[in-house]
Write a protein that holds these residues in place. Sequence first.
Motif, PDB file in Angstrom:
ATOM      1  N   SER A 102       0.846  -1.185   0.000  1.00  0.00           N
ATOM      2  CA  SER A 102       0.000   0.000   0.000  1.00  0.00           C
ATOM      3  C   SER A 102       0.885   1.240   0.000  1.00  0.00           C
ATOM      4  O   SER A 102       1.799   1.361   0.814  1.00  0.00           O
ATOM      5  N   TRP A 103       0.622   2.178  -0.938  1.00  0.00           N
ATOM      6  CA  TRP A 103       1.400   3.410  -1.065  1.00  0.00           C
ATOM      7  C   TRP A 103       0.828   4.524  -0.190  1.00  0.00           C
ATOM      8  O   TRP A 103      -0.389   4.639  -0.019  1.00  0.00           O
ATOM      9  N   SER A 104       1.714   5.397   0.270  1.00  0.00           N
ATOM     10  CA  SER A 104       1.262   6.656   0.864  1.00  0.00           C
ATOM     11  C   SER A 104       0.884   7.620  -0.260  1.00  0.00           C
ATOM     12  O   SER A 104       1.324   7.477  -1.408  1.00  0.00           O
ATOM     13  N   THR A 105       0.057   8.602   0.065  1.00  0.00           N
ATOM     14  CA  THR A 105      -0.451   9.544  -0.934  1.00  0.00           C
ATOM     15  C   THR A 105       0.658  10.292  -1.667  1.00  0.00           C
ATOM     16  O   THR A 105       0.552  10.587  -2.856  1.00  0.00           O
ATOM     17  N   ASP A 106       1.761  10.606  -0.955  1.00  0.00           N
ATOM     18  CA  ASP A 106       2.856  11.352  -1.573  1.00  0.00           C
ATOM     19  C   ASP A 106       3.863  10.454  -2.296  1.00  0.00           C
ATOM     20  O   ASP A 106       4.899  10.929  -2.759  1.00  0.00           O
ATOM     21  N   SER A 107       3.580   9.175  -2.386  1.00  0.00           N
ATOM     22  CA  SER A 107       4.444   8.192  -3.065  1.00  0.00           C
ATOM     23  C   SER A 107       5.827   8.061  -2.433  1.00  0.00           C
ATOM     24  O   SER A 107       6.762   7.569  -3.071  1.00  0.00           O
ATOM     25  N   ARG A 108       5.957   8.444  -1.164  1.00  0.00           N
ATOM     26  CA  ARG A 108       7.240   8.311  -0.462  1.00  0.00           C
ATOM     27  C   ARG A 108       7.389   6.967   0.218  1.00  0.00           C
ATOM     28  O   ARG A 108       8.490   6.451   0.357  1.00  0.00           O
ATOM     29  N   TRP A 109       6.277   6.409   0.668  1.00  0.00           N
ATOM     30  CA  TRP A 109       6.331   5.221   1.515  1.00  0.00           C
ATOM     31  C   TRP A 109       5.480   4.094   0.956  1.00  0.00           C
ATOM     32  O   TRP A 109       4.450   4.331   0.313  1.00  0.00           O
ATOM     33  N   VAL A 127       8.322   1.120   4.312  1.00  0.00           N
ATOM     34  CA  VAL A 127       9.499   1.090   3.448  1.00  0.00           C
ATOM     35  C   VAL A 127       9.614   2.428   2.718  1.00  0.00           C
ATOM     36  O   VAL A 127       8.638   2.899   2.117  1.00  0.00           O
ATOM     37  N   ALA A 128      10.793   3.038   2.773  1.00  0.00           N
ATOM     38  CA  ALA A 128      11.046   4.258   1.999  1.00  0.00           C
ATOM     39  C   ALA A 128      11.282   3.855   0.548  1.00  0.00           C
ATOM     40  O   ALA A 128      12.203   3.084   0.248  1.00  0.00           O
ATOM     41  N   ALA A 129      10.447   4.348  -0.365  1.00  0.00           N
ATOM     42  CA  ALA A 129      10.565   3.958  -1.765  1.00  0.00           C
ATOM     43  C   ALA A 129      11.875   4.415  -2.378  1.00  0.00           C
ATOM     44  O   ALA A 129      12.386   3.795  -3.313  1.00  0.00           O
ATOM     45  N   SER A 130      12.459   5.485  -1.863  1.00  0.00           N
ATOM     46  CA  SER A 130      13.676   6.047  -2.461  1.00  0.00           C
ATOM     47  C   SER A 130      14.904   5.185  -2.234  1.00  0.00           C
ATOM     48  O   SER A 130      15.733   5.019  -3.134  1.00  0.00           O
ATOM     49  N   ASP A 153      -6.054   9.271   2.002  1.00  0.00           N
ATOM     50  CA  ASP A 153      -5.283  10.417   2.479  1.00  0.00           C
ATOM     51  C   ASP A 153      -4.085   9.997   3.335  1.00  0.00           C
ATOM     52  O   ASP A 153      -3.383  10.840   3.893  1.00  0.00           O
ATOM     53  N   SER A 154      -3.853   8.695   3.461  1.00  0.00           N
ATOM     54  CA  SER A 154      -2.706   8.142   4.203  1.00  0.00           C
ATOM     55  C   SER A 154      -2.714   8.505   5.686  1.00  0.00           C
ATOM     56  O   SER A 154      -1.669   8.456   6.330  1.00  0.00           O
ATOM     57  N   LEU A 179       3.723   8.054   8.596  1.00  0.00           N
ATOM     58  CA  LEU A 179       3.065   6.767   8.841  1.00  0.00           C
ATOM     59  C   LEU A 179       3.395   6.184  10.212  1.00  0.00           C
ATOM     60  O   LEU A 179       3.332   4.969  10.412  1.00  0.00           O
ATOM     61  N   SER A 180       3.709   7.048  11.157  1.00  0.00           N
ATOM     62  CA  SER A 180       3.893   6.609  12.542  1.00  0.00           C
ATOM     63  C   SER A 180       2.546   6.678  13.253  1.00  0.00           C
ATOM     64  O   SER A 180       1.827   7.681  13.135  1.00  0.00           O
ATOM     65  N   PRO A 181       2.159   5.643  14.002  1.00  0.00           N
ATOM     66  CA  PRO A 181       0.864   5.641  14.691  1.00  0.00           C
ATOM     67  C   PRO A 181       0.755   6.781  15.696  1.00  0.00           C
ATOM     68  O   PRO A 181       1.709   7.117  16.390  1.00  0.00           O
ATOM     69  N   THR A 182      -0.428   7.370  15.769  1.00  0.00           N
ATOM     70  CA  THR A 182      -0.675   8.465  16.706  1.00  0.00           C
ATOM     71  C   THR A 182      -1.660   8.071  17.806  1.00  0.00           C
ATOM     72  O   THR A 182      -1.994   8.888  18.655  1.00  0.00           O
ATOM     73  N   ALA A 183      -2.128   6.831  17.797  1.00  0.00           N
ATOM     74  CA  ALA A 183      -3.042   6.325  18.829  1.00  0.00           C
ATOM     75  C   ALA A 183      -2.970   4.806  18.792  1.00  0.00           C
ATOM     76  O   ALA A 183      -2.229   4.230  17.990  1.00  0.00           O
ATOM     77  N   SER A 184      -3.720   4.161  19.652  1.00  0.00           N
ATOM     78  CA  SER A 184      -3.761   2.706  19.670  1.00  0.00           C
ATOM     79  C   SER A 184      -4.729   2.190  18.606  1.00  0.00           C
ATOM     80  O   SER A 184      -5.744   2.835  18.312  1.00  0.00           O
TER      81      SER A 184
END
Length: 262
Positions: A102-109, A127-130, A153-154, A179-184
């Motif tokens: 699954s991609w992040s919206t900005d295509s970074r992750w 995973v960092a795509a770069s 919206d990732s 993509l770091s969790p902000t809650a449980s």
Amino acid sequence: SYAGYQGFTAFSADGNQIAFAWTGGEGDVTHIFSNVIGTDAVLQLTSGNNSDSLPAFAPDGRSVAFLRSLPQGVTGIYQVSPLGGHERLIVQIPTAFYSALSWSTDSRWLVTSGRSEREGRSRLYVVAASDGRLRTLSFGPTNDEMYPALSKDSRMLAFTRVESDTQWGIFVVPVDENLSPTASPRRMNTPTGLNREAAWTVDRQGLVFVNGGSATSRLWRVPVSGDAAAQQLVLTGGVEFGPAIAPVGDRQIGRASCRERV
């Protein structure tokens, strides 16, 4: 439908193209193919002696990521142009386990799942795509976690957690721009059994997912907010799995074994 095995479908960001794994009508090695919806033309994106699966279009439209089965149980995450050509290895993980991409919206992750050790627990990886840098999303000493899926919206991540041999739950957790969790994680109100392969609706208000074993899989839908129970979607009447929802419009695609179709 095409001759041979087809599966692991994915939509492009504009919803007008699909990618999928296919044997090409012969043998049992799958490669990634694409098709513009409404046409009969099929373009082969990958080749070689190893099976490819789980294509995922980058939101920026520049590449398609996919998994490749390599020797000694290793899985490679690769990128290729939507037109085919050079295949770039992003990273290898020792063992893919009931995985997804699954991609992040900005295509970074990219988010996937796998085991760092052959006999270890399955965990979610970012995973960092770069450059292929890999980090683990940890929610404590839980059982296997797999099948990650990011919302459009990732900012929300859905995944499956094994609760017992006969019970798998779907959880949702908010994440930040890295993509770091902000809650449980919060468990969805899904039916008894093996719940997996969640796909987000475009409005981020619900998940379409698979419930059941290999011979009894059906598609269900559950709202993300509140406590409402999941409802079954009545589609083919056969075994259904692998749902994909277009990021725009109202298209949904999957695989139904009764007709061996994409």
